[in-house]
Design a protein around this motif. Structure first.
Motif, mmCIF file in Angstrom:
data_model
loop_
_atom_site.group_PDB
_atom_site.id
_atom_site.type_symbol
_atom_site.label_atom_id
_atom_site.label_comp_id
_atom_site.label_asym_id
_atom_site.label_seq_id
_atom_site.Cartn_x
_atom_site.Cartn_y
_atom_site.Cartn_z
ATOM 1 N N PHE A 74 0.835 -1.203 0.000
ATOM 2 C CA PHE A 74 0.000 0.000 0.000
ATOM 3 C C PHE A 74 0.871 1.255 0.000
ATOM 4 O O PHE A 74 0.689 2.152 -0.822
ATOM 5 C CB PHE A 74 -0.951 0.002 1.204
ATOM 6 C CG PHE A 74 -1.789 1.250 1.300
ATOM 7 C CD1 PHE A 74 -2.777 1.502 0.358
ATOM 8 C CD2 PHE A 74 -1.579 2.180 2.310
ATOM 9 C CE1 PHE A 74 -3.553 2.658 0.423
ATOM 10 C CE2 PHE A 74 -2.339 3.333 2.386
ATOM 11 C CZ PHE A 74 -3.334 3.568 1.442
ATOM 12 N N PHE A 75 1.841 1.314 0.884
ATOM 13 C CA PHE A 75 2.684 2.505 0.947
ATOM 14 C C PHE A 75 3.618 2.599 -0.266
ATOM 15 O O PHE A 75 3.975 3.688 -0.696
ATOM 16 C CB PHE A 75 3.472 2.532 2.259
ATOM 17 C CG PHE A 75 2.579 2.657 3.465
ATOM 18 C CD1 PHE A 75 1.714 3.734 3.576
ATOM 19 C CD2 PHE A 75 2.578 1.704 4.463
ATOM 20 C CE1 PHE A 75 0.863 3.848 4.670
ATOM 21 C CE2 PHE A 75 1.732 1.807 5.568
ATOM 22 C CZ PHE A 75 0.873 2.886 5.665
ATOM 23 N N GLY A 76 3.995 1.442 -0.817
ATOM 24 C CA GLY A 76 4.805 1.429 -2.039
ATOM 25 C C GLY A 76 4.051 2.068 -3.196
ATOM 26 O O GLY A 76 4.564 2.953 -3.882
ATOM 27 N N GLU A 77 2.794 1.646 -3.395
ATOM 28 C CA GLU A 77 2.011 2.205 -4.500
ATOM 29 C C GLU A 77 1.651 3.660 -4.255
ATOM 30 O O GLU A 77 1.601 4.467 -5.178
ATOM 31 C CB GLU A 77 0.743 1.371 -4.739
ATOM 32 C CG GLU A 77 1.035 0.193 -5.634
ATOM 33 C CD GLU A 77 -0.186 -0.627 -6.000
ATOM 34 O OE1 GLU A 77 -0.026 -1.845 -6.050
ATOM 35 O OE2 GLU A 77 -1.281 -0.064 -6.232
ATOM 36 N N LEU A 78 1.402 3.994 -2.993
ATOM 37 C CA LEU A 78 1.086 5.383 -2.651
ATOM 38 C C LEU A 78 2.303 6.275 -2.962
ATOM 39 O O LEU A 78 2.169 7.334 -3.595
ATOM 40 C CB LEU A 78 0.719 5.456 -1.165
ATOM 41 C CG LEU A 78 0.228 6.773 -0.607
ATOM 42 C CD1 LEU A 78 -1.039 7.235 -1.314
ATOM 43 C CD2 LEU A 78 -0.047 6.642 0.902
ATOM 44 N N LEU B 66 17.361 6.150 -8.438
ATOM 45 C CA LEU B 66 16.562 6.043 -9.658
ATOM 46 C C LEU B 66 16.295 4.581 -9.961
ATOM 47 O O LEU B 66 17.207 3.839 -10.314
ATOM 48 C CB LEU B 66 17.307 6.658 -10.840
ATOM 49 C CG LEU B 66 17.697 8.128 -10.724
ATOM 50 C CD1 LEU B 66 18.344 8.600 -12.016
ATOM 51 C CD2 LEU B 66 16.466 8.968 -10.418
ATOM 52 N N LEU B 67 15.051 4.172 -9.794
ATOM 53 C CA LEU B 67 14.667 2.790 -10.068
ATOM 54 C C LEU B 67 13.392 2.825 -10.895
ATOM 55 O O LEU B 67 12.712 3.860 -10.943
ATOM 56 C CB LEU B 67 14.432 2.040 -8.750
ATOM 57 C CG LEU B 67 15.672 1.815 -7.868
ATOM 58 C CD1 LEU B 67 15.279 1.296 -6.501
ATOM 59 C CD2 LEU B 67 16.648 0.852 -8.524
ATOM 60 N N PRO B 68 13.048 1.712 -11.557
ATOM 61 C CA PRO B 68 11.837 1.750 -12.383
ATOM 62 C C PRO B 68 10.598 2.173 -11.590
ATOM 63 O O PRO B 68 9.893 3.098 -11.973
ATOM 64 C CB PRO B 68 11.732 0.322 -12.916
ATOM 65 C CG PRO B 68 13.148 -0.174 -12.953
ATOM 66 C CD PRO B 68 13.784 0.437 -11.731
ATOM 67 N N THR B 69 10.302 1.482 -10.476
ATOM 68 C CA THR B 69 9.121 1.825 -9.692
ATOM 69 C C THR B 69 9.167 1.171 -8.311
ATOM 70 O O THR B 69 9.411 -0.033 -8.213
ATOM 71 C CB THR B 69 7.801 1.400 -10.401
ATOM 72 O OG1 THR B 69 6.757 1.345 -9.424
ATOM 73 C CG2 THR B 69 7.908 0.040 -11.067
ATOM 74 N N VAL B 70 8.935 1.945 -7.261
ATOM 75 C CA VAL B 70 8.912 1.361 -5.907
ATOM 76 C C VAL B 70 7.674 0.506 -5.671
ATOM 77 O O VAL B 70 7.576 -0.161 -4.641
ATOM 78 C CB VAL B 70 8.992 2.413 -4.767
ATOM 79 C CG1 VAL B 70 10.379 2.993 -4.656
ATOM 80 C CG2 VAL B 70 7.940 3.495 -4.892
ATOM 81 N N ALA B 71 6.719 0.519 -6.619
ATOM 82 C CA ALA B 71 5.518 -0.305 -6.455
ATOM 83 C C ALA B 71 5.813 -1.780 -6.735
ATOM 84 O O ALA B 71 5.016 -2.642 -6.410
ATOM 85 C CB ALA B 71 4.393 0.192 -7.350
ATOM 86 N N ASN B 72 6.969 -2.074 -7.332
ATOM 87 C CA ASN B 72 7.395 -3.460 -7.531
ATOM 88 C C ASN B 72 8.092 -3.947 -6.257
ATOM 89 O O ASN B 72 8.881 -3.208 -5.667
ATOM 90 C CB ASN B 72 8.357 -3.499 -8.741
ATOM 91 C CG ASN B 72 9.151 -4.791 -8.829
ATOM 92 O OD1 ASN B 72 10.100 -5.009 -8.070
ATOM 93 N ND2 ASN B 72 8.757 -5.647 -9.738
ATOM 94 N N PRO B 73 7.800 -5.180 -5.792
ATOM 95 C CA PRO B 73 8.337 -5.609 -4.493
ATOM 96 C C PRO B 73 9.863 -5.547 -4.406
ATOM 97 O O PRO B 73 10.398 -5.121 -3.387
ATOM 98 C CB PRO B 73 7.863 -7.061 -4.371
ATOM 99 C CG PRO B 73 6.733 -7.208 -5.314
ATOM 100 C CD PRO B 73 6.925 -6.197 -6.400
ATOM 101 N N PHE B 74 10.566 -5.951 -5.466
ATOM 102 C CA PHE B 74 12.025 -5.947 -5.397
ATOM 103 C C PHE B 74 12.556 -4.520 -5.248
ATOM 104 O O PHE B 74 13.356 -4.219 -4.358
ATOM 105 C CB PHE B 74 12.631 -6.612 -6.647
ATOM 106 C CG PHE B 74 14.134 -6.576 -6.658
ATOM 107 C CD1 PHE B 74 14.868 -7.314 -5.743
ATOM 108 C CD2 PHE B 74 14.819 -5.785 -7.580
ATOM 109 C CE1 PHE B 74 16.269 -7.276 -5.741
ATOM 110 C CE2 PHE B 74 16.213 -5.740 -7.577
ATOM 111 C CZ PHE B 74 16.936 -6.485 -6.657
#
Lengths: 325, 325
Positions: A74-78, B66-74
């Motif tokens: 949740f906090f990652g996507e936020l 700089l990473l692709p997206t923090v919404a990805n678990p890795f």
């Protein structure tokens, strides 16, 4: 001698304005011009000092985001959404994962007060931090009650609690247990608990809430859920505090030979894209991350402009049907 | 008149040094002293200007990630770990999720060049960005090949590929398919593909790699995996590029009536804590996020100090047994 902007302009054979536009990514520039300017900067070893410019403008275009941890979906996507939207509006994002760390949160707040960031978006659960008592701070809270002065952006926790509980009751569950954080934590998400309790009582059912601290390890959480199933072998519905807890409950239920959804119904909370991708079967309540982010940024900008804001912004949730609940 | 530090000291009845220590969170301070100083600051409406101090020191103590997206678990766990470790060493973290966005990555790089950040840790997949050609930049790359000058921190992708493939072969799979990103992307993780191909051939098996772009939506990825199962109904083992892809493959396999692990073995990649909590059954290769983070920070600090560094740092992986593979 340290090279100056005009030296770069001369070397690249462009105007000073063009160099400045390249440095600030402003206006239309051909790749050829950009390359020429960077080549000249490289040859002269020129490093423009943006910190000096920032001092002059007295703004940093930095926004701090304080959340427990970006490793939680949740906090990652936020964070991902906030960063994307803020970047589109010319802001860059500082993060501070400050789960269980009021000292760290205080350090970020001091950074705000010392003008190293323009504003803060805060969703941590630390309490008793004095610096929030400054009036008219450029701070907004996500799902957290800070003080009278700081606006709160939250999803409709009460309605989420009603949706989850009603869904479980409609599907036939009677002995429904809710898991939630400690009552001492004054968060708007406590309204889920209130909604659960009121909905249960309106159906002549007995509410029972298990306290599970968000901050403990998943191993420790599993022990709590094992205890729950041991102490209440007749439980036929669980409304979990969040989706990762719900996933742990699925595993513990399997260990106990309980079959979801046949003899145990389960509803989670948060409904991130990641969880819906990984465990699409999990019935859950979707928090509107995009709307929360957009609202938080708009309200923060109003605070930065010293405009009046509401005390609270409540955004709609929805049910993801899944098959577990 | 704008209040000064000495006005705060006088008002709080403490020394200027004490005020400065409160502002910088330095040394032991009683809560009483901290409260007194902040009360005085509040009464006087005093805001220390840290940007001015920063200009004087010519360092920001900011590190950009700089990473692709923090919404990805890795990348979420990597960011979380990097931020925690950097904070302990006095740095704050700027994030830039720049999946598919070379322009955004360039903007961060310009920020580095204009001294708004001290250094960058980069794991994005954008290519052709000129500014990386500056020599001796305080930049380190995570699992990405940038240029000859920038050190790479990566887990042992080759060994990871061998572990995954050997595990599938040992469990009896013969027709094993590997999914991976496009070959045009020069990343150390292509070594997983090489390891897979070499291991297959060493066992007289035929390698077949399906290209799946990391950047496409999970819906689009599912279509690729459906095609994979349609075109290769006899596939009995899949070595997926990452765990979220593996989770999607589990769902598509169920749609196709394939039972994991009875008639299809599956191994993922990354092995984050989150995935091991959510889907503990998934056999996967664990990347050492803590070691990657520690090494990236140490090497970056060496770059900042203009010390020599290795070209590449390779860190050990391990197999998480699970039950799918």
């Amino acid at each position: 001698m340290t090279p100056k902007l005009e030296d770069v302009a001369k070397r690249a054979n462009v105007s000073k304005t063009t160099v400045s536009r390249v440095l600030n990514n402003r206006g239309y520039l051909s790749q050829k011009t950009i390359d020429k300017v960077y080549a000249a900067m490289k040859e002269l070893n020129y490093h423009p000092n943006a910190v000096a410019r920032q001092l002059y403008k007295n703004q940093t275009n930095l926004i701090g985001i304080l959340l427990p941890t970006v490793a939680n979906p949740f906090f990652g996507e936020l964070t991902d959404t906030l960063e994307r939207l803020l970047y589109q509006q010319g802001f860059k994002v500082l993060i501070g994962n400050s789960m269980n760390d009021p000292k760290k949160e205080t350090a970020y707040l001091n950074q705000l007060l010392s003008k190293q960031v323009d504003g803060l978006i805060v969703g941590t659960h630390n309490q008793g931090i004095k610096q929030y008592d400054y009036q008219d701070l450029p701070v907004v809270a996500i799902d957290r009650i800070m003080n009278e002065d700081i606006p709160i952006i939250a999803s409709d926790n009460y309605h989420g609690g009603v949706l989850a509980t009603t869904h479980l009751i409609d599907r036939g569950a009677e002995k429904i247990i809710h898991t939630n954080g400690p009552l001492t934590l004054e968060t708007p998400s406590q309204r889920r608990r209130v909604a659960y309790e009121e909905t249960m009582m309106a159906h002549n059912l007995t509410p029972l809430t298990y306290t599970v601290d968000f901050n403990i390890s998943s191993e420790a959480k599993k022990v709590v859920f094992q205890k729950l199933l041991e102490e209440h072998p007749d439980v036929d519905g669980i409304f979990a505090a969040n989706d990762t807890d719900a996933a742990l409950i699925m595993q513990v239920a399997a260990e106990f030979g309980r079959h979801i959804p046949d003899d145990l119904l389960l509803v989670g909370y948060d409904g991130t894209k990641l969880i819906r991708d990984l465990i699409p079967s999990l019935t859950t309540i979707i928090q509107p991350i995009e709307a929360i982010s957009t609202t938080a940024i708009n309200v923060l900008k109003q605070r930065l402009a010293h405009e009046d804001t509401e005390k609270e912004y409540i955004l709609p949730v929805e049910l993801w049907p899944g098959t577990t609940g």
